[in-house]
Design a protein around this motif. Structure first.
Motif, PDB file in Angstrom:
ATOM      1  N   GLN A 118       0.814  -1.216   0.000  1.00 52.87           N
ATOM      2  CA  GLN A 118       0.000   0.000   0.000  1.00 52.87           C
ATOM      3  C   GLN A 118       0.847   1.267   0.000  1.00 52.87           C
ATOM      4  OE1 GLN A 118      -2.664  -0.288   3.338  1.00 52.87           O
ATOM      5  NE2 GLN A 118      -4.081  -1.696   2.287  1.00 52.87           N
ATOM      6  N   LYS A 119       2.004   1.244   0.668  1.00 50.82           N
ATOM      7  CA  LYS A 119       2.841   2.443   0.758  1.00 50.82           C
ATOM      8  C   LYS A 119       3.799   2.586  -0.423  1.00 50.82           C
ATOM      9  CE  LYS A 119       2.805   2.604   5.817  1.00 50.82           C
ATOM     10  NZ  LYS A 119       3.647   2.659   7.045  1.00 50.82           N
ATOM     11  N   GLY A 120       3.901   1.574  -1.254  1.00 52.46           N
ATOM     12  CA  GLY A 120       4.836   1.605  -2.369  1.00 52.46           C
ATOM     13  C   GLY A 120       5.391   0.215  -2.604  1.00 52.46           C
ATOM     14  N   ILE A 121       6.652   0.164  -2.989  1.00 53.92           N
ATOM     15  CA  ILE A 121       7.298  -1.126  -3.224  1.00 53.92           C
ATOM     16  C   ILE A 121       8.301  -1.366  -2.099  1.00 53.92           C
ATOM     17  CG2 ILE A 121       8.802  -2.431  -4.761  1.00 53.92           C
ATOM     18  CD1 ILE A 121       7.478  -1.063  -7.094  1.00 53.92           C
ATOM     19  N   TYR A 122       8.152  -2.513  -1.444  1.00 52.38           N
ATOM     20  CA  TYR A 122       9.014  -2.875  -0.332  1.00 52.38           C
ATOM     21  C   TYR A 122      10.228  -3.645  -0.879  1.00 52.38           C
ATOM     22  CZ  TYR A 122       5.108  -1.636   2.688  1.00 52.38           C
ATOM     23  OH  TYR A 122       4.097  -0.956   3.330  1.00 52.38           O
ATOM     24  N   LEU A 123      11.402  -3.142  -0.571  1.00 49.59           N
ATOM     25  CA  LEU A 123      12.645  -3.758  -1.050  1.00 49.59           C
ATOM     26  C   LEU A 123      13.365  -4.391   0.142  1.00 49.59           C
ATOM     27  CD1 LEU A 123      13.917  -0.824  -3.318  1.00 49.59           C
ATOM     28  CD2 LEU A 123      12.676  -2.870  -4.046  1.00 49.59           C
ATOM     29  N   TYR A 124      13.681  -5.672   0.020  1.00 44.36           N
ATOM     30  CA  TYR A 124      14.423  -6.390   1.051  1.00 44.36           C
ATOM     31  C   TYR A 124      15.816  -6.709   0.491  1.00 44.36           C
ATOM     32  CZ  TYR A 124       9.671  -6.988   2.749  1.00 44.36           C
ATOM     33  OH  TYR A 124       8.377  -6.769   3.160  1.00 44.36           O
ATOM     34  N   TYR A 125      16.844  -6.339   1.222  1.00 45.85           N
ATOM     35  CA  TYR A 125      18.210  -6.539   0.726  1.00 45.85           C
ATOM     36  C   TYR A 125      19.047  -7.259   1.788  1.00 45.85           C
ATOM     37  CZ  TYR A 125      19.388  -2.623   3.773  1.00 45.85           C
ATOM     38  OH  TYR A 125      19.548  -1.819   4.868  1.00 45.85           O
ATOM     39  N   GLY A 162      29.836  -6.567   8.898  1.00 45.65           N
ATOM     40  CA  GLY A 162      30.112  -7.403   7.738  1.00 45.65           C
ATOM     41  C   GLY A 162      28.879  -8.037   7.115  1.00 45.65           C
ATOM     42  N   HIS A 163      27.789  -8.194   7.861  1.00 49.41           N
ATOM     43  CA  HIS A 163      26.588  -8.836   7.314  1.00 49.41           C
ATOM     44  C   HIS A 163      25.436  -7.838   7.445  1.00 49.41           C
ATOM     45  CE1 HIS A 163      23.842 -12.647   7.093  1.00 49.41           C
ATOM     46  NE2 HIS A 163      23.822 -11.905   6.001  1.00 49.41           N
ATOM     47  N   ASN A 164      24.951  -7.359   6.304  1.00 50.92           N
ATOM     48  CA  ASN A 164      24.003  -6.258   6.311  1.00 50.92           C
ATOM     49  C   ASN A 164      22.692  -6.685   5.647  1.00 50.92           C
ATOM     50  OD1 ASN A 164      26.195  -4.215   7.067  1.00 50.92           O
ATOM     51  ND2 ASN A 164      26.980  -5.104   5.169  1.00 50.92           N
ATOM     52  N   TRP A 165      21.606  -6.378   6.274  1.00 44.37           N
ATOM     53  CA  TRP A 165      20.301  -6.653   5.686  1.00 44.37           C
ATOM     54  C   TRP A 165      19.322  -5.596   6.208  1.00 44.37           C
ATOM     55  CZ3 TRP A 165      22.533  -9.687   9.417  1.00 44.37           C
ATOM     56  CH2 TRP A 165      21.902  -9.718  10.672  1.00 44.37           C
ATOM     57  N   GLY A 166      18.224  -5.483   5.510  1.00 44.06           N
ATOM     58  CA  GLY A 166      17.224  -4.513   5.935  1.00 44.06           C
ATOM     59  C   GLY A 166      16.112  -4.354   4.910  1.00 44.06           C
ATOM     60  N   GLU A 167      15.312  -3.327   5.116  1.00 43.07           N
ATOM     61  CA  GLU A 167      14.143  -3.076   4.267  1.00 43.07           C
ATOM     62  C   GLU A 167      14.094  -1.600   3.931  1.00 43.07           C
ATOM     63  OE1 GLU A 167       9.895  -4.666   5.002  1.00 43.07           O
ATOM     64  OE2 GLU A 167       9.889  -2.608   5.780  1.00 43.07           O
ATOM     65  N   VAL A 168      13.780  -1.314   2.678  1.00 41.41           N
ATOM     66  CA  VAL A 168      13.597   0.053   2.195  1.00 41.41           C
ATOM     67  C   VAL A 168      12.282   0.109   1.435  1.00 41.41           C
ATOM     68  CG1 VAL A 168      14.466   1.838   0.648  1.00 41.41           C
ATOM     69  CG2 VAL A 168      16.049   0.516   2.038  1.00 41.41           C
ATOM     70  N   ILE A 169      11.504   1.178   1.618  1.00 37.22           N
ATOM     71  CA  ILE A 169      10.238   1.338   0.906  1.00 37.22           C
ATOM     72  C   ILE A 169      10.393   2.430  -0.138  1.00 37.22           C
ATOM     73  CG2 ILE A 169       7.775   1.857   1.089  1.00 37.22           C
ATOM     74  CD1 ILE A 169       7.922   0.979   4.005  1.00 37.22           C
ATOM     75  N   ASP A 170      10.110   2.089  -1.382  1.00 36.80           N
ATOM     76  CA  ASP A 170      10.096   3.088  -2.464  1.00 36.80           C
ATOM     77  C   ASP A 170       8.696   3.680  -2.501  1.00 36.80           C
ATOM     78  OD1 ASP A 170      10.322   4.638  -4.682  1.00 36.80           O
ATOM     79  OD2 ASP A 170      10.847   3.024  -6.078  1.00 36.80           O
ATOM     80  N   THR A 171       8.514   4.777  -1.750  1.00 31.77           N
ATOM     81  CA  THR A 171       7.167   5.358  -1.618  1.00 31.77           C
ATOM     82  C   THR A 171       6.723   6.085  -2.881  1.00 31.77           C
ATOM     83  OG1 THR A 171       8.155   7.335  -0.629  1.00 31.77           O
ATOM     84  CG2 THR A 171       7.401   5.592   0.882  1.00 31.77           C
ATOM     85  N   SER A 172       7.676   6.362  -3.782  1.00 31.48           N
ATOM     86  CA  SER A 172       7.287   7.049  -5.032  1.00 31.48           C
ATOM     87  C   SER A 172       6.770   6.082  -6.083  1.00 31.48           C
ATOM     88  CB  SER A 172       8.495   7.817  -5.585  1.00 31.48           C
ATOM     89  OG  SER A 172       9.526   6.914  -5.970  1.00 31.48           O
ATOM     90  N   ALA A 173       6.897   4.793  -5.844  1.00 30.67           N
ATOM     91  CA  ALA A 173       6.467   3.794  -6.823  1.00 30.67           C
ATOM     92  C   ALA A 173       5.003   3.431  -6.580  1.00 30.67           C
ATOM     93  CB  ALA A 173       7.361   2.571  -6.737  1.00 30.67           C
ATOM     94  N   LYS A 174       4.085   4.335  -6.935  1.00 30.34           N
ATOM     95  CA  LYS A 174       2.661   4.118  -6.700  1.00 30.34           C
ATOM     96  C   LYS A 174       1.817   4.226  -7.966  1.00 30.34           C
ATOM     97  CE  LYS A 174       2.699   5.841  -1.920  1.00 30.34           C
ATOM     98  NZ  LYS A 174       2.115   6.834  -0.982  1.00 30.34           N
TER      99      LYS A 174
END
Length: 373
Positions: free
Chosen positions: A302-309, A342-354
């Motif tokens: 709903q907020k955009g595209i959720y990116l998991y890296y 050394g080990h990185n992960w997380g979530e970013v939301i592309d709120t402009s992708a609507k």
């Protein structure tokens, strides 16, 4: 009766000595003294002195005492034997030489010449430098000051190899007679006038179908005048020791790398002359990185595209750059995520992708900071 040290024979008492009756009158000529030449230390030298009567050793402190003179500086020192007990009244002198102490010699070469350095010789008044060219005989090349610790031989050619011998000495004049005292010489070589290679570069080539930590690296560098080959040195443990990997006569070499983390390379030129291999100076190091491919996944919400890296990188040295393409257009940087471990992960939301009906693509790459990004 004189108590004397047993040098040869048997029948000693419990103290390792035997008692002999000497009926003949002992005179100074019967005393034999032995002492060895010594290296200068900068302090008064009192070496061990061996005293004998008829080849039988006497005991210092019981049969005699010693007195030294002129025993500090380079030259001829004197030791006096002074008899005690039965030998009281007998005196005899002998001498020993004090010569300059030895030195250690080393050489480094570059395009300007060969630079020699050495440790100071105590007591040296001068140094004689001998040189051999291409395996020829040693010839006196230069006489250098006793205070010198360095000399650059600019009269050299990249086509030849050289050996050197450095001999400390001091001339001492006494009673109008000059005597030369030579110290122990030091040698080094062979050495050639080779500098270090310039413009070393490392270009990584991704290997398709496997993880990013596996790739080929092409090393290239400028040819060095006088060199007829190059050693490639490699370090695989993030800045550890370099070990020789291989050699080549070319100025380009392709290497397969399958190590995670930083791999460094250096080039050392060498020249073979008459069966002798002489190395030049090592180049500056270049680095490449073996890194796993980052993982990225996208889910519309709903907020955009959720990116998991996710990415396993290098602590304190990597960051993740997210890129985006809209409707098949050019890739553009979307966001850079600084990493802390050394080990990185997380979530970013592309709120402009609507925008409905729009096609979004995402990809991730790793940035490495090693002095520069």
């Amino acid at each position: 009766t004189v108590q004397i040290r047993l040098v040869s024979g048997s029948n000693t008492n419990n103290y390792g000595f035997r008692v002999e009756e000497i009926n003949d009158t002992i005179i100074a000529e019967d005393i034999q003294l032995e002492v060895y030449d010594q290296a200068c230390t900068g302090k008064a030298i009192t070496p061990e002195v061996y005293a004998y009567v008829h080849s039988i050793g006497l005991i210092e402190g019981e049969d005699y005492t010693l007195k030294f003179s002129n025993n500090k500086n380079v030259g001829t020192a004197t030791v006096k034997f002074i008899g005690k007990g039965r030998l009281e009244g007998i005196e005899k002198e002998t001498t020993f030489r004090i010569y300059p102490s030895g030195t250690q010699l080393s050489a480094t070469a570059d395009k300007n010449g060969i630079t020699l350095t050495w440790t100071a010789s105590k007591g040296a008044g001068n140094y004689d430098l001998y040189r051999s060219v291409n395996g020829g005989s040693m010839q006196l090349y230069k006489t250098l000051s006793g205070s010198a610790k360095k000399f650059t031989d600019k009269d050299t050619s990249a086509a030849y190899y050289y050996r050197y011998v450095l001999e400390p000495y001091k001339n001492v004049t006494k009673n109008k007679v000059t005597t030369r005292y030579d110290g122990a010489s030091a040698s080094c070589g062979p050495v050639v006038r080779l500098g270090s290679v310039q413009n070393l570069t490392a270009v990584a080539e991704q290997t398709e179908g496997i993880a990013h930590r596996n790739f080929y690296v092409t090393l290239s560098w400028d040819a060095l005048e006088g060199a007829n080959g190059y050693y490639i040195y490699r370090s695989n443990d993030n800045g550890g020791y370099f070990t020789r990997y291989t050699s080549t006569s070319n100025t380009e070499y392709r290497i397969y790398v399958d190590e995670a983390g930083r791999t460094q390379f250096r080039i050392v030129p060498f020249k073979r002359v008459n069966g002798t291999t002489c190395e030049g100076s090592a180049s500056n190091a270049v680095s490449v990185y073996g890194l796993d491919a980052p993982f990225i996944n996208a889910t519309a919400g709903q907020k955009g595209i959720y990116l998991y890296y996710s990415h396993r990188g290098l602590e304190g040295q990597t960051s993740i750059e997210l890129q985006r393409s809209i409707d098949g257009g050019d890739w553009k940087k979307f966001k850079t995520i600084k990493t802390t471990d050394g080990h990185n992960w997380g979530e970013v939301i592309d709120t402009s992708a609507k925008k409905a009906g729009t096609y979004y693509q995402y990809r991730a790459r790793v940035l490495v900071k090693d002095g520069k990004t």
